[in-house]
Scaffold this motif. Structure first.
Motif: not given
Length: 140
Positions: A1-7
Motif C-alpha cells: 500500500x505504501x509503495x502504491x502511494x509513493x508511486x
C-alpha cells in the motif's frame, strides 16, 4: 500500500513539473516559423538590424541575414531561444554543397552549420566582401 502511494505521489509530482515547464515555455524545439519571424529575431539580437535579404536553414534552426548597410548576421538556436552575431570576415566560412559552416571565433556562440540549399553557394560568395573592418558586435 505504501509503495502504491509513493508511486502515485511521484507520478503527480512529475506531471506538475511537466505542466510548469510547459507553462513557462521551457525546453521544446523552437524553430524559425518564417521570414518575418527571422526578421523579428534578428532585430531582437541587434536592435535596429533590419534584414533586406535572408536565407532560412532547411530545419528552421538558423538563418543568414543581410541589412541595407551590408552587415551580415548569422542567427542560430541557442537553447530555447535564438542568438545572432554579426560576421566581420569570411575566414571562418566553409561551403560544402548546400551547407554553410561558419566559425565565429566566439567560444560561447560556437560554430554554426546551416543547410541553405542552393542559396548556400550564393551566400558563401557574397561573404567574400567582409574584410574585418567592422568590429564584432558593431551596431549593438
Amino acid at each position: 500500500m505504501t509503495l502504491a502511494l509513493q508511486a502515485v505521489a511521484s507520478l503527480i509530482a512529475i506531471l506538475v513539473v511537466a505542466w510548469a515547464a510547459r507553462r513557462m515555455k521551457l525546453g521544446g524545439d523552437p524553430r524559425i516559423r518564417d521570414e518575418d519571424h527571422a526578421r523579428e529575431l534578428a532585430n531582437e539580437a541587434i536592435d535596429g538590424f533590419e534584414p533586406v535579404d535572408l536565407a532560412l536553414d532547411r530545419a528552421r534552426v538558423g538563418a543568414m541575414l543581410r541589412d541595407r548597410r551590408g552587415r551580415v548576421m548569422v542567427l542560430r538556436r541557442h537553447g530555447a531561444h535564438f542568438a545572432g552575431r554579426l560576421l566581420t570576415d569570411h575566414s571562418g566560412v566553409r561551403l560544402d554543397r548546400n551547407t554553410l559552416t561558419i566559425a565565429t571565433g566566439e567560444r560561447r556562440f560556437g560554430t554554426v552549420t546551416l543547410d541553405l540549399g542552393p542559396a548556400a553557394q550564393e551566400w558563401a560568395a557574397s561573404l567574400r566582401h567582409l574584410d574585418g573592418a567592422t568590429r564584432p558586435g558593431a551596431g549593438q
